[in-house]
Motif scaffolding. Structure first.
Motif, PDB file in Angstrom:
ATOM      1  N   GLU A   5       4.311   6.304   4.775  1.00  0.00           N
ATOM      2  CA  GLU A   5       5.659   6.466   4.225  1.00  0.00           C
ATOM      3  C   GLU A   5       5.597   7.094   2.831  1.00  0.00           C
ATOM      4  OE1 GLU A   5       8.146   6.129   6.179  1.00  0.00           O
ATOM      5  OE2 GLU A   5       8.662   4.046   6.605  1.00  0.00           O
ATOM      6  N   THR A   6       4.655   6.626   2.019  1.00  0.00           N
ATOM      7  CA  THR A   6       4.523   7.142   0.656  1.00  0.00           C
ATOM      8  C   THR A   6       4.055   8.585   0.652  1.00  0.00           C
ATOM      9  OG1 THR A   6       3.959   4.913  -0.113  1.00  0.00           O
ATOM     10  CG2 THR A   6       3.440   6.744  -1.585  1.00  0.00           C
ATOM     11  N   VAL A   7       3.053   8.886   1.476  1.00  0.00           N
ATOM     12  CA  VAL A   7       2.524  10.246   1.548  1.00  0.00           C
ATOM     13  C   VAL A   7       3.596  11.215   2.050  1.00  0.00           C
ATOM     14  CG1 VAL A   7       0.850  11.730   2.719  1.00  0.00           C
ATOM     15  CG2 VAL A   7       0.132   9.521   1.805  1.00  0.00           C
ATOM     16  N   SER A   8       4.426  10.775   2.980  1.00  0.00           N
ATOM     17  CA  SER A   8       5.483  11.651   3.497  1.00  0.00           C
ATOM     18  C   SER A   8       6.450  12.061   2.385  1.00  0.00           C
ATOM     19  CB  SER A   8       6.246  10.961   4.634  1.00  0.00           C
ATOM     20  OG  SER A   8       7.054   9.896   4.159  1.00  0.00           O
ATOM     21  N   VAL A   9       6.758  11.131   1.489  1.00  0.00           N
ATOM     22  CA  VAL A   9       7.637  11.450   0.364  1.00  0.00           C
ATOM     23  C   VAL A   9       6.956  12.425  -0.589  1.00  0.00           C
ATOM     24  CG1 VAL A   9       8.819  10.505  -1.657  1.00  0.00           C
ATOM     25  CG2 VAL A   9       8.889   9.266   0.515  1.00  0.00           C
ATOM     26  N   MET A  10       5.688  12.177  -0.881  1.00  0.00           N
ATOM     27  CA  MET A  10       4.945  13.044  -1.794  1.00  0.00           C
ATOM     28  C   MET A  10       4.836  14.472  -1.237  1.00  0.00           C
ATOM     29  SD  MET A  10       1.929  10.313  -2.778  1.00  0.00           S
ATOM     30  CE  MET A  10       0.995  11.484  -3.755  1.00  0.00           C
ATOM     31  N   LEU A  11       4.527  14.586   0.057  1.00  0.00           N
ATOM     32  CA  LEU A  11       4.422  15.902   0.677  1.00  0.00           C
ATOM     33  C   LEU A  11       5.766  16.609   0.721  1.00  0.00           C
ATOM     34  CD1 LEU A  11       2.030  15.130   3.683  1.00  0.00           C
ATOM     35  CD2 LEU A  11       1.461  16.326   1.561  1.00  0.00           C
ATOM     36  N   GLY A  63       0.930   0.920  -6.989  1.00  0.00           N
ATOM     37  CA  GLY A  63       1.089   1.777  -5.818  1.00  0.00           C
ATOM     38  C   GLY A  63       1.559   1.018  -4.602  1.00  0.00           C
ATOM     39  N   SER A  64       0.993  -0.158  -4.367  1.00  0.00           N
ATOM     40  CA  SER A  64       1.400  -0.983  -3.235  1.00  0.00           C
ATOM     41  C   SER A  64       2.852  -1.431  -3.373  1.00  0.00           C
ATOM     42  CB  SER A  64       0.478  -2.200  -3.123  1.00  0.00           C
ATOM     43  OG  SER A  64       0.864  -3.039  -2.062  1.00  0.00           O
ATOM     44  N   SER A  65       3.244  -1.784  -4.582  1.00  0.00           N
ATOM     45  CA  SER A  65       4.625  -2.202  -4.832  1.00  0.00           C
ATOM     46  C   SER A  65       5.613  -1.103  -4.454  1.00  0.00           C
ATOM     47  CB  SER A  65       4.790  -2.576  -6.308  1.00  0.00           C
ATOM     48  OG  SER A  65       6.135  -2.880  -6.599  1.00  0.00           O
ATOM     49  N   ASN A  66       5.360   0.107  -4.909  1.00  0.00           N
ATOM     50  CA  ASN A  66       6.269   1.214  -4.627  1.00  0.00           C
ATOM     51  C   ASN A  66       6.193   1.664  -3.170  1.00  0.00           C
ATOM     52  OD1 ASN A  66       7.584   1.854  -7.238  1.00  0.00           O
ATOM     53  ND2 ASN A  66       5.485   2.142  -7.920  1.00  0.00           N
ATOM     54  N   ALA A  67       5.010   1.524  -2.549  1.00  0.00           N
ATOM     55  CA  ALA A  67       4.868   1.914  -1.151  1.00  0.00           C
ATOM     56  C   ALA A  67       5.715   1.027  -0.240  1.00  0.00           C
ATOM     57  CB  ALA A  67       3.399   1.839  -0.734  1.00  0.00           C
ATOM     58  N   VAL A  68       5.692  -0.276  -0.479  1.00  0.00           N
ATOM     59  CA  VAL A  68       6.526  -1.182   0.322  1.00  0.00           C
ATOM     60  C   VAL A  68       8.002  -0.898   0.062  1.00  0.00           C
ATOM     61  CG1 VAL A  68       7.170  -3.596   0.699  1.00  0.00           C
ATOM     62  CG2 VAL A  68       4.763  -2.974   0.434  1.00  0.00           C
ATOM     63  N   ASN A  69       8.342  -0.579  -1.171  1.00  0.00           N
ATOM     64  CA  ASN A  69       9.733  -0.275  -1.509  1.00  0.00           C
ATOM     65  C   ASN A  69      10.227   0.958  -0.757  1.00  0.00           C
ATOM     66  OD1 ASN A  69      12.133  -0.824  -2.927  1.00  0.00           O
ATOM     67  ND2 ASN A  69      11.623   0.700  -4.479  1.00  0.00           N
ATOM     68  N   LEU A  70       9.375   1.975  -0.634  1.00  0.00           N
ATOM     69  CA  LEU A  70       9.756   3.177   0.102  1.00  0.00           C
ATOM     70  C   LEU A  70       9.905   2.893   1.594  1.00  0.00           C
ATOM     71  CD1 LEU A  70       7.471   5.870  -1.592  1.00  0.00           C
ATOM     72  CD2 LEU A  70       9.966   5.723  -1.735  1.00  0.00           C
ATOM     73  N   THR A  71       9.117   1.968   2.109  1.00  0.00           N
ATOM     74  CA  THR A  71       9.153   1.638   3.533  1.00  0.00           C
ATOM     75  C   THR A  71      10.391   0.841   3.905  1.00  0.00           C
ATOM     76  OG1 THR A  71       6.731   1.570   3.506  1.00  0.00           O
ATOM     77  CG2 THR A  71       7.811   0.610   5.423  1.00  0.00           C
ATOM     78  N   LEU A 117       9.655  -4.644  -4.173  1.00  0.00           N
ATOM     79  CA  LEU A 117       8.704  -4.434  -5.262  1.00  0.00           C
ATOM     80  C   LEU A 117       7.786  -5.645  -5.428  1.00  0.00           C
ATOM     81  CD1 LEU A 117      10.856  -2.702  -8.041  1.00  0.00           C
ATOM     82  CD2 LEU A 117       9.266  -1.642  -6.443  1.00  0.00           C
ATOM     83  N   ALA A 118       8.341  -6.837  -5.252  1.00  0.00           N
ATOM     84  CA  ALA A 118       7.574  -8.065  -5.458  1.00  0.00           C
ATOM     85  C   ALA A 118       6.515  -8.262  -4.381  1.00  0.00           C
ATOM     86  CB  ALA A 118       8.511  -9.269  -5.492  1.00  0.00           C
ATOM     87  N   ILE A 119       6.898  -8.144  -3.115  1.00  0.00           N
ATOM     88  CA  ILE A 119       5.925  -8.415  -2.049  1.00  0.00           C
ATOM     89  C   ILE A 119       4.863  -7.320  -1.990  1.00  0.00           C
ATOM     90  CG2 ILE A 119       7.523  -9.801  -0.711  1.00  0.00           C
ATOM     91  CD1 ILE A 119       8.009  -7.465   1.132  1.00  0.00           C
ATOM     92  N   GLY A 120       5.249  -6.088  -2.349  1.00  0.00           N
ATOM     93  CA  GLY A 120       4.263  -5.023  -2.397  1.00  0.00           C
ATOM     94  C   GLY A 120       3.215  -5.279  -3.463  1.00  0.00           C
ATOM     95  N   ALA A 121       3.667  -5.714  -4.643  1.00  0.00           N
ATOM     96  CA  ALA A 121       2.737  -6.047  -5.724  1.00  0.00           C
ATOM     97  C   ALA A 121       1.850  -7.219  -5.330  1.00  0.00           C
ATOM     98  CB  ALA A 121       3.509  -6.366  -6.998  1.00  0.00           C
ATOM     99  N   ALA A 122       2.416  -8.190  -4.616  1.00  0.00           N
ATOM    100  CA  ALA A 122       1.646  -9.364  -4.186  1.00  0.00           C
ATOM    101  C   ALA A 122       0.513  -8.951  -3.257  1.00  0.00           C
ATOM    102  CB  ALA A 122       2.561 -10.366  -3.489  1.00  0.00           C
ATOM    103  N   LEU A 123       0.809  -8.082  -2.293  1.00  0.00           N
ATOM    104  CA  LEU A 123      -0.232  -7.621  -1.370  1.00  0.00           C
ATOM    105  C   LEU A 123      -1.330  -6.876  -2.127  1.00  0.00           C
ATOM    106  CD1 LEU A 123       1.867  -6.283   1.664  1.00  0.00           C
ATOM    107  CD2 LEU A 123       0.694  -8.479   1.460  1.00  0.00           C
ATOM    108  N   GLY A 124      -0.921  -6.005  -3.038  1.00  0.00           N
ATOM    109  CA  GLY A 124      -1.898  -5.233  -3.796  1.00  0.00           C
ATOM    110  C   GLY A 124      -2.789  -6.104  -4.648  1.00  0.00           C
ATOM    111  N   LEU A 125      -2.192  -7.093  -5.311  1.00  0.00           N
ATOM    112  CA  LEU A 125      -2.966  -7.946  -6.210  1.00  0.00           C
ATOM    113  C   LEU A 125      -3.903  -8.873  -5.447  1.00  0.00           C
ATOM    114  CD1 LEU A 125      -3.683  -8.821  -8.989  1.00  0.00           C
ATOM    115  CD2 LEU A 125      -1.587 -10.195  -9.111  1.00  0.00           C
TER     116      LEU A 125
END
Length: 360
Positions: free
Chosen positions: A300-306, A186-194, A271-279
């Motif tokens: 940012e992620t919630v805005s896309v989902m909504l 989730g963190s990986s994709n969230a940073v990617n969307l941002t 994708l990489a830095i988002g995964a790093a933060l999450g892990l």
């Protein structure tokens, strides 16, 4: 690597014992990653420009973005190089946390690289098919989650900590694995969307990584963690060096990515830095604090989902365009204003997250 060398040299001069301190090695990790970024960055940008690996821009988005077409991308590889080299130089390579975080970061970077390569070099507009991207993210994230669960030696390593509450923990047991998996992917994709505006994703990443460095140092220090009523997690303090490398690499990349950007990071970086933060948040048992400090990524992620849910259910859009930063652009905010205000929000949220160390 250099830590091992310093340990060997202590036989001849006790002064080399200074390199045993995580604080010093973290500072050196930040500076090393920053220096690598400054040295390698211009050459990488020239190479990307030479091979015409440039950004493609949607014509249905903000018109101001049309001028960004052709700007070199896949610059996130610079972040990965700086983080990897700096971590290998200054971290304890006998530490399991260092290896699982570093290898997982590189694995997500490889997934992003495959997606960018298909889009930008092979000119396949769809890039890596979504189902395959998610499959490989699941493999990498799931493997990291299972590794941490399988190698856990203390109950606190698989407990969910509730911030701002004293001694409030939830024993997850085997449910640690799906939670960790969800946070990493989730963190990986969230940073990617941002990552849609110049410097928008990388500065919050630097701020959150710096805050996580505080948490890793505290959790890895027996006396400080005891004083702050946090569980002591043996070995996790070494991730402070990794977080320092991410801070240095992020600041170095921002030098070239600040508005107007000379290079974009692409999926290989986001994708990489988002995964790093999450892990790192999973390793230090601060998933909920990451949710707070990374609030910009969450919004940012919630805005896309909504947006997607609303359009499918009602045929109407909630925002003028998603992710959220595009909504504000279409409302007339200049790009630098959107970026800086999102940075300010991140600073506030990071301070709230850090307050959880003392308020409980």
């Amino acid at each position: 690597m250099l830590m091992w060398l310093a340990e060997h040299l202590t036989r001849f001069d006790s002064g080399f014992n200074v390199f045993r301190y995580i604080t010093l090695r973290t500072i050196l990790s930040v500076l090393t990653a920053l220096l690598i970024s400054f040295v390698v960055g211009p050459a990488m940008i020239r190479r990307l420009t030479f091979y015409k690996i440039g950004q493609t821009v949607r014509d249905d988005g903000p018109q101001t973005h049309l001028t960004k077409a052709g700007t070199p991308t896949m610059g996130g590889a610079l972040i990965l190089v700086a983080v990897t080299v700096s971590t290998l130089l200054w971290a304890d390579l006998g530490n399991r946390y260092v290896w699982v975080v570093l290898l997982t970061t590189l694995a997500f970077g490889a997934i992003g690289w495959a997606d960018d390569y298909r889009k930008l070099v092979l000119k396949n507009s769809k890039g890596l098919p979504a189902r395959w991207k998610y499959f490989w993210q699941s493999v990498a994230g799931g493997a990291a989650a299972y590794f941490l669960y399988h190698t856990a030696v203390h109950p606190a390593e698989t407990q969910l900590m509730l911030p701002f509450l004293k001694d409030a923990v939830v024993n997850l047991g085997v449910w640690f694995v799906p939670l960790a998996y969800f946070v990493i992917v989730g963190s990986s994709n969230a940073v990617n969307l941002t990552d849609g505006l110049d410097g928008l994703a990388i500065m919050p990443t630097v701020l959150v990584a710096g805050a996580l460095a505080v948490f890793t140092y505290v959790a890895g220090h027996a006396q400080i963690s005891s004083y702050l009523l946090l569980p002591h997690l043996t070995g996790v303090g070494e991730l402070t060096v990794f977080c320092g490398a991410l801070v240095g690499a992020g600041l170095g990349f921002l030098w070239f990515n600040t508005y107007p950007a000379q290079v974009f990071m692409g999926d290989v970086g986001a994708l990489a830095i988002g995964a790093a933060l999450g892990l790192v948040a999973v390793a230090v048992r601060q998933e909920l604090v990451l949710f707070v400090m990374g609030g910009v990524f969450v919004m940012e992620t919630v805005s896309v989902m909504l947006q997607v849910a609303s359009f499918k259910l009602t045929g109407r859009r909630i925002f003028r365009m998603a992710p959220l930063h595009h909504h504000f652009e279409l409302k007339g905010w200049p790009e630098p204003r959107v970026i800086v205000r999102f940075w300010i929000v991140t600073v506030i949220l990071v301070l709230v997250g850090l307050a959880s160390l003392k308020i409980r």
